[in-house]
Design an enzyme around this catalytic site. Structure first.
Site, mmCIF file in Angstrom:
data_model
loop_
_atom_site.group_PDB
_atom_site.id
_atom_site.type_symbol
_atom_site.label_atom_id
_atom_site.label_comp_id
_atom_site.label_asym_id
_atom_site.label_seq_id
_atom_site.Cartn_x
_atom_site.Cartn_y
_atom_site.Cartn_z
ATOM 1 C CG HIS A 1 -50.771 -26.106 20.452
ATOM 2 N ND1 HIS A 1 -49.586 -25.684 21.005
ATOM 3 C CD2 HIS A 1 -51.265 -27.044 21.302
ATOM 4 C CE1 HIS A 1 -49.373 -26.330 22.151
ATOM 5 N NE2 HIS A 1 -50.384 -27.155 22.357
ATOM 6 N NE ARG B 1 -31.569 -30.480 18.546
ATOM 7 C CZ ARG B 1 -31.280 -30.671 19.818
ATOM 8 N NH1 ARG B 1 -31.799 -31.654 20.476
ATOM 9 N NH2 ARG B 1 -30.445 -29.890 20.455
ATOM 10 N N GLY C 1 -49.383 -37.753 21.089
ATOM 11 C CA GLY C 1 -48.535 -37.229 22.161
ATOM 12 C C GLY C 1 -48.558 -38.132 23.381
ATOM 13 N NE ARG D 1 -34.154 -28.243 22.107
ATOM 14 C CZ ARG D 1 -35.166 -28.958 22.595
ATOM 15 N NH1 ARG D 1 -36.152 -29.310 21.838
ATOM 16 N NH2 ARG D 1 -35.169 -29.340 23.859
ATOM 17 C CB SER E 1 -29.585 -25.747 26.254
ATOM 18 O OG SER E 1 -29.514 -27.040 26.801
ATOM 19 C CG HIS F 1 -46.440 -29.554 30.568
ATOM 20 N ND1 HIS F 1 -45.798 -29.323 29.379
ATOM 21 C CD2 HIS F 1 -47.464 -30.383 30.293
ATOM 22 C CE1 HIS F 1 -46.414 -30.006 28.437
ATOM 23 N NE2 HIS F 1 -47.423 -30.647 28.936
ATOM 24 C CG ASP G 1 -49.333 -27.166 26.579
ATOM 25 O OD1 ASP G 1 -49.550 -27.355 25.363
ATOM 26 O OD2 ASP G 1 -49.896 -27.813 27.477
ATOM 27 N N GLY H 1 -46.980 -30.413 21.057
ATOM 28 C CA GLY H 1 -45.784 -31.048 21.597
ATOM 29 C C GLY H 1 -45.085 -32.007 20.647
ATOM 30 C CG ASN I 1 -26.226 -24.013 20.009
ATOM 31 O OD1 ASN I 1 -26.129 -23.830 21.227
ATOM 32 N ND2 ASN I 1 -27.219 -23.537 19.289
HETATM 33 FE FE LIG Z 1 -50.674 -28.627 24.073
#
Ligand SMILES: [Fe+2]
Length: 610
Positions: A131, A521, A181, A421, A553, A12, A333, A305, A551
């Protein structure tokens, strides 16, 4: 000059990134171009953009990196299938066509994707290396501990080690099927949200609930070791062998079947969300402490993730042993594309690394930008009515004034963000002081679930007045959740309120961004990294005294964040947004001649619910 293209695809969030002599020149996610959220197809559009931005042709590339090793992953699928046969047969059959057609022929596909004009080497880095590389190499640290927490790549689901200079060394791994995850995703599925997408909603839902199942989960489902590694009792889960995430036993545990997507969210889901969030935070804290002990490093780099769980990140920063934490903004990813390219430059080619200041991520503003000539030509073509400001100060004063009078502003400036974000360049902005803004934005602008919280941007120099972030650092990528400062809170008595009723209470001077547990956040905004958005906030501060704005998206529910002025204009026209600002062009909704032609339902129907 060495030009390296990194690619992630087929699981993904496909993406591409271009690194030239160690500099991140461009990075973008395929979904922003195809307008299909989490698009996992080979990222032809993102690659084309990266090459354009670098002004190069495919044959000019020196190396191409892919973010995981398809053969090892295939092996995992086969072995998992054999271990669970015949129960795993349906999911095996479902996965096979894509594997046989695409993933095993990747080198050929990559060359095809580059128009047959790239004939040099394709390097496959390991998923967790990718990662980890994306977390350490762009970080501001010469040396740091590295922790990746993920769903699953080849076999590893989490790893840790350290980075020093131009090398990363991963010393420990946790393996499939034991995965933080996947555990979180199983709960995402069970509470009726979409896996690999709705995890954020589950996290946002948690503060409405009580963690009444947390102890039972720890006792029965997940054995969390002191080092933060976990063993799942697989009889509760179904992702090894079936097409669902959870088993019948999981349903019995929570006294009923999964919530049907789009049906009302009940107190049960809220309590489940609170419970799994608490368990996840416990895992993150234990893992953080262990990694600190083993590496002796004072700084931590995070990716994978699970590093998008900004509530957990915030606790790790405040309660964990590290002085500071740097998180890759594209922690999922998509960021693997960037990690693969950086890994090749530093680790394989052995080039020297000098840690960037404030970091090497360039504010994560790594996507396309559009010139004022392009915007003017587009707006004239649409017959739009606009005002152009030659003077930026006048523009900022004007827009700040509209925000202060509770107008909702679509704001597109400069280069698009890399990572999920919006960091002030593809954002919808509003007045954080407004009592009605949380519900207006959710229901009339973004058409999303009423429980979802909004995030603040705050002038970096005044962050400490409003939020208790902890550590000695800022939060430029909106990846840390912190409590709103006590001095900004209002005395409330809400002990008898349950669930969504908690939304009705005004909790602080900036109620629109204060979640029901007084958390937020936050993104800190500074002049060096955020330019015009910073100056807009200064204008808002001059007019109102307040250094905080909402703020969110620039998109509606299910829609990828807008990329181009055209995407922004369409979203603006279809929704109830009041004002659109494209660079220095300002459009007012009620002045647009053809406003009524844009059908909201038709617009929303293009995007599958996320
Ligand atoms: Fe991953």
């Amino acid at each position: 000059m060495t030009r390296i293209l990194g690619i992630s695809a087929f699981y993904h969030d496909s993406a591409a990134a271009l690194v030239v002599d160690g500099e991140i020149v461009a990075a973008a996610q395929e979904e922003r171009f195809t307008r299909k959220k989490h698009d996992f197809n080979f990222p032809v559009n993102a690659i084309r953009y990266c090459l354009e931005e670098g002004r190069i042709q495919p044959e000019d590339l020196d190396l191409v990196g892919f973010y995981d090793k398809p053969f090892t992953k295939f092996e995992r699928l086969l072995e998992t299938y054999l271990a669970f046969a015949p129960a795993g047969f349906p999911s095996f059959l479902k996965a096979m066509p894509l594997w046989l057609k695409q993933k095993l022929y990747l080198p050929r596909l990559i060359r095809q994707g580059l128009d047959g004009r790239y004939r040099k080497r394709v390097v496959f880095t390991e998923h967790h290396e990718s990662h980890a590389a994306s977390a350490f190499f762009p970080s501001p640290y010469d040396e740091a501990a590295i922790l990746t927490l993920d769903g699953v790549g080849e076999w590893a689901t989490a790893s840790f080690g350290h980075g020093r200079g131009n090398r990363i060394t991963l010393t420990h791994e946790m393996h499939f099927p034991h995965s933080v995850g996947l555990l979180y995703s199983a709960f995402t599925y069970f509470t009726g949200f979409k896996v690999n997408s709705g995890e954020y909603k589950l996290m946002g839902l948690a503060p409405y609930g009580e963690p009444r199942w947390a102890d039972a989960i720890l006792e029965k489902m997940v054995d969390v070791k002191p080092d933060g590694s976990i063993r799942l009792d697989l009889s509760y889960f179904n992702y090894c062998q079936g097409l669902t995430m959870t088993s019948k036993k999981f349903e019995r545990f929570f006294g009923g079947p999964p919530r049907k997507p789009e049906s009302p969210v009940t107190q049960r889901e809220m309590d489940i969300a609170a419970s799994i969030q608490q368990v996840t935070e416990e895992i993150m804290l234990r893992a953080g402490r262990h990694v600190h002990e083993r590496t002796g490093m004072k700084n931590l780099c995070l990716a994978g993730g699970v590093a998008l769980n900004c509530v957990g990140n915030g606790r790790l920063l405040r309660e964990g042993p590290f002085d500071s934490v740097w998180i890759q903004p594209a922690a999922g990813d998509a960021g693997g594309a960037l990690g693969a390219a950086l890994f090749i430059w530093y680790q394989l080619l052995g080039n020297e690394r000098i840690a960037g200041k404030p970091d090497g991520q360039r504010a994560s503003l790594l996507g396309p930008r559009f010139s004022e000539e392009q915007i003017r030509a587009f707006l004239d073509g649409k017959g739009a009515k606009y005002r152009h400001f030659d003077d930026e100060d006048a523009l900022c004063e004007h827009v700040a004034g509209m925000i202060a009078s509770e107008k909702v502003i679509g704001w597109l400036q400069g280069r698009m963000e890399f990572g999920p974000r919006a960091l002030g360049n593809r954002s919808i902005l509003g007045d954080a002081r407004s009592r009605k803004m949380q519900s207006v934005m959710n229901l009339k602008i973004k058409f999303r679930e009423s429980f979802r919280p909004f995030a603040p941007i705050v002038l970096a120099e005044r962050m400490g007045e409003y939020f208790t972030l902890g550590g000695h650092q800022d939060s430029p990528y909106m990846l840390l959740v912190a409590p709103v400062a006590e001095s900004k809170r209002m005395a409330v008595r809400d002990g008898n309120l349950r669930g969504l009723d908690k939304l009705k209470v005004v909790r602080s001077e900036v109620p629109a961004i204060t979640h029901v547990d007084h958390s937020a956040r936050l993104q800190t905004v500074d002049e060096h990294r955020h330019g015009r958005t910073y100056r807009l906030m200064k204008a808002f501060e001059r007019q109102t005294g307040c250094p905080v704005m909402i703020n969110t998206s620039f998109n509606v529910r299910g829609e990828p964040i807008v990329c181009s002025p055209e995407h922004a204009y369409r979203c603006f026209m279809a929704t109830n947004m009041d004002v659109l600002v494209l660079e220095r062009f300002v459009l007012l909704k009620d002045e647009q001649p053809n406003a009524e032609k844009h059908e909201l339902d038709e617009y929303l129907a293009q995007f599958a619910l996320d």
